[in-house]
Design a protein around this motif. Sequence first.
Motif, PDB file in Angstrom:
ATOM      1  N   PRO A  71       0.830  -1.218   0.000  1.00  0.00           N
ATOM      2  CA  PRO A  71       0.000   0.000   0.000  1.00  0.00           C
ATOM      3  C   PRO A  71       0.859   1.260   0.000  1.00  0.00           C
ATOM      4  O   PRO A  71       1.784   1.397   0.809  1.00  0.00           O
ATOM      5  CB  PRO A  71      -0.804  -0.131   1.291  1.00  0.00           C
ATOM      6  N   ILE A  72       0.564   2.164  -0.922  1.00  0.00           N
ATOM      7  CA  ILE A  72       1.323   3.407  -1.085  1.00  0.00           C
ATOM      8  C   ILE A  72       0.556   4.547  -0.433  1.00  0.00           C
ATOM      9  O   ILE A  72      -0.609   4.794  -0.771  1.00  0.00           O
ATOM     10  CB  ILE A  72       1.553   3.716  -2.570  1.00  0.00           C
ATOM     11  N   ASP A  73       1.186   5.247   0.501  1.00  0.00           N
ATOM     12  CA  ASP A  73       0.599   6.430   1.131  1.00  0.00           C
ATOM     13  C   ASP A  73       0.782   7.604   0.183  1.00  0.00           C
ATOM     14  O   ASP A  73       1.916   7.996  -0.130  1.00  0.00           O
ATOM     15  CB  ASP A  73       1.290   6.699   2.466  1.00  0.00           C
ATOM     16  N   VAL A  74      -0.323   8.155  -0.295  1.00  0.00           N
ATOM     17  CA  VAL A  74      -0.253   9.205  -1.319  1.00  0.00           C
ATOM     18  C   VAL A  74       0.507  10.419  -0.815  1.00  0.00           C
ATOM     19  O   VAL A  74       1.346  10.984  -1.512  1.00  0.00           O
ATOM     20  CB  VAL A  74      -1.668   9.609  -1.784  1.00  0.00           C
ATOM     21  N   GLY A  75       0.237  10.873   0.407  1.00  0.00           N
ATOM     22  CA  GLY A  75       0.938  12.027   0.958  1.00  0.00           C
ATOM     23  C   GLY A  75       0.329  13.342   0.522  1.00  0.00           C
ATOM     24  O   GLY A  75      -0.324  13.447  -0.517  1.00  0.00           O
ATOM     25  N   VAL A  76       0.531  14.376   1.337  1.00  0.00           N
ATOM     26  CA  VAL A  76       0.029  15.724   1.045  1.00  0.00           C
ATOM     27  C   VAL A  76       1.197  16.652   0.766  1.00  0.00           C
ATOM     28  O   VAL A  76       1.331  17.218  -0.321  1.00  0.00           O
ATOM     29  CB  VAL A  76      -0.824  16.258   2.217  1.00  0.00           C
ATOM     30  N   ASP A  77       2.068  16.832   1.755  1.00  0.00           N
ATOM     31  CA  ASP A  77       3.229  17.703   1.593  1.00  0.00           C
ATOM     32  C   ASP A  77       4.414  16.965   0.964  1.00  0.00           C
ATOM     33  O   ASP A  77       5.448  17.574   0.697  1.00  0.00           O
ATOM     34  CB  ASP A  77       3.661  18.267   2.944  1.00  0.00           C
ATOM     35  N   ALA A  78       4.266  15.652   0.763  1.00  0.00           N
ATOM     36  CA  ALA A  78       5.332  14.851   0.161  1.00  0.00           C
ATOM     37  C   ALA A  78       4.719  13.941  -0.904  1.00  0.00           C
ATOM     38  O   ALA A  78       4.454  12.770  -0.660  1.00  0.00           O
ATOM     39  CB  ALA A  78       6.059  14.035   1.226  1.00  0.00           C
ATOM     40  N   PRO A  79       4.441  14.484  -2.082  1.00  0.00           N
ATOM     41  CA  PRO A  79       3.767  13.703  -3.128  1.00  0.00           C
ATOM     42  C   PRO A  79       4.617  12.534  -3.617  1.00  0.00           C
ATOM     43  O   PRO A  79       5.850  12.549  -3.516  1.00  0.00           O
ATOM     44  CB  PRO A  79       3.545  14.731  -4.246  1.00  0.00           C
ATOM     45  N   VAL A  80       3.947  11.520  -4.151  1.00  0.00           N
ATOM     46  CA  VAL A  80       4.600  10.321  -4.661  1.00  0.00           C
ATOM     47  C   VAL A  80       4.555  10.334  -6.183  1.00  0.00           C
ATOM     48  O   VAL A  80       3.524  10.653  -6.786  1.00  0.00           O
ATOM     49  CB  VAL A  80       3.912   9.054  -4.110  1.00  0.00           C
ATOM     50  N   TYR A  81       5.693   9.960  -6.776  1.00  0.00           N
ATOM     51  CA  TYR A  81       5.785   9.827  -8.228  1.00  0.00           C
ATOM     52  C   TYR A  81       6.120   8.374  -8.555  1.00  0.00           C
ATOM     53  O   TYR A  81       7.054   7.801  -7.992  1.00  0.00           O
ATOM     54  CB  TYR A  81       6.859  10.761  -8.796  1.00  0.00           C
ATOM     55  N   LEU A  82       5.342   7.800  -9.452  1.00  0.00           N
ATOM     56  CA  LEU A  82       5.508   6.403  -9.850  1.00  0.00           C
ATOM     57  C   LEU A  82       6.212   6.310 -11.196  1.00  0.00           C
ATOM     58  O   LEU A  82       6.007   7.158 -12.078  1.00  0.00           O
ATOM     59  CB  LEU A  82       4.150   5.718  -9.954  1.00  0.00           C
ATOM     60  N   SER A  83       7.036   5.284 -11.340  1.00  0.00           N
ATOM     61  CA  SER A  83       7.643   4.959 -12.627  1.00  0.00           C
ATOM     62  C   SER A  83       7.219   3.553 -13.019  1.00  0.00           C
ATOM     63  O   SER A  83       7.493   2.595 -12.286  1.00  0.00           O
ATOM     64  CB  SER A  83       9.171   5.030 -12.543  1.00  0.00           C
ATOM     65  N   PHE A  84       6.534   3.444 -14.146  1.00  0.00           N
ATOM     66  CA  PHE A  84       6.142   2.150 -14.694  1.00  0.00           C
ATOM     67  C   PHE A  84       7.085   1.817 -15.850  1.00  0.00           C
ATOM     68  O   PHE A  84       7.560   2.708 -16.559  1.00  0.00           O
ATOM     69  CB  PHE A  84       4.694   2.188 -15.183  1.00  0.00           C
TER      70      PHE A  84
END
Length: 263
Positions: free
Chosen positions: A177-190
């Motif tokens: 499970p990935i925590d989306v975050g508010v002040d620390a956004p997540v970037y995914l690489s496929f």
Amino acid sequence: MKWVAAFFVSITLAYAADNAVVTSAASPQIGITADTLASVFGSNISTMTQVAAGPTWPTSLGDISAVLVTDSANHQMMAQILFISPSQMNIYIPAGLAPGAGTVSFPVTGLPLGVGTAARRVVPVNIQTVAPALFSISGTGSGVAAATAVRVVIPTQIQSPVPVFICDAPATCAAVPIDVGVDAPVYLSFYGTGIRGAGSLANVSVTIGTTTVQPIYAGPQVQTPGLDQVNVPLPISLRGSGLVNVTVTVNGVKSNAVQINIQ
């Protein structure tokens, strides 16, 4: 990204003797393009199982002395060979081939090039302009995405890795499970193949669950020939989505679906 390219060595499909088919290396349901990673499935492809060191990969491996790709303009090029086995061969199809009807040909098992009455097997292919396909951890083109992620702390822009999956073995991988975050956004690489022919980033979109997101990059993953990378921010609106499908659409052509888990 050697760990991604290694996942497609284990796909097993059954075909009648002397039949063969060429598909995307990321998914057996997707076709092929030039400058892409592909898999050849069939019976009696090789008498041995070997994995090539690389990249750059050789143009001969074991008892496969050459794999020739011929395009619709009758232009012929040699493919690089990543892996051979009795039921599967993985290749890199070079850039510069014209789209349209073509062939992939290789020696009949155990016979060198040009020897015997049926010295080569010729497999018809349709070389497409784009054929987007995403790698999964299982190597089957479905299930948990072969993806990476980073969290970016604002305003320092410090990046930290975020786990996308956890594995005891490829067959027992689970999405973390990935925590989306508010002040620390997540970037995914496929990671995939058949994507780089889009022509423009505007021609590429990523659908996560029911949300369509514009990627910030879609093109070659520079370390591995034929391997593509798609980078996309994870919208905060997806928080709580759980296990969702992810697809990439390129020039109106949709990829296979892989999965991530959003906390």
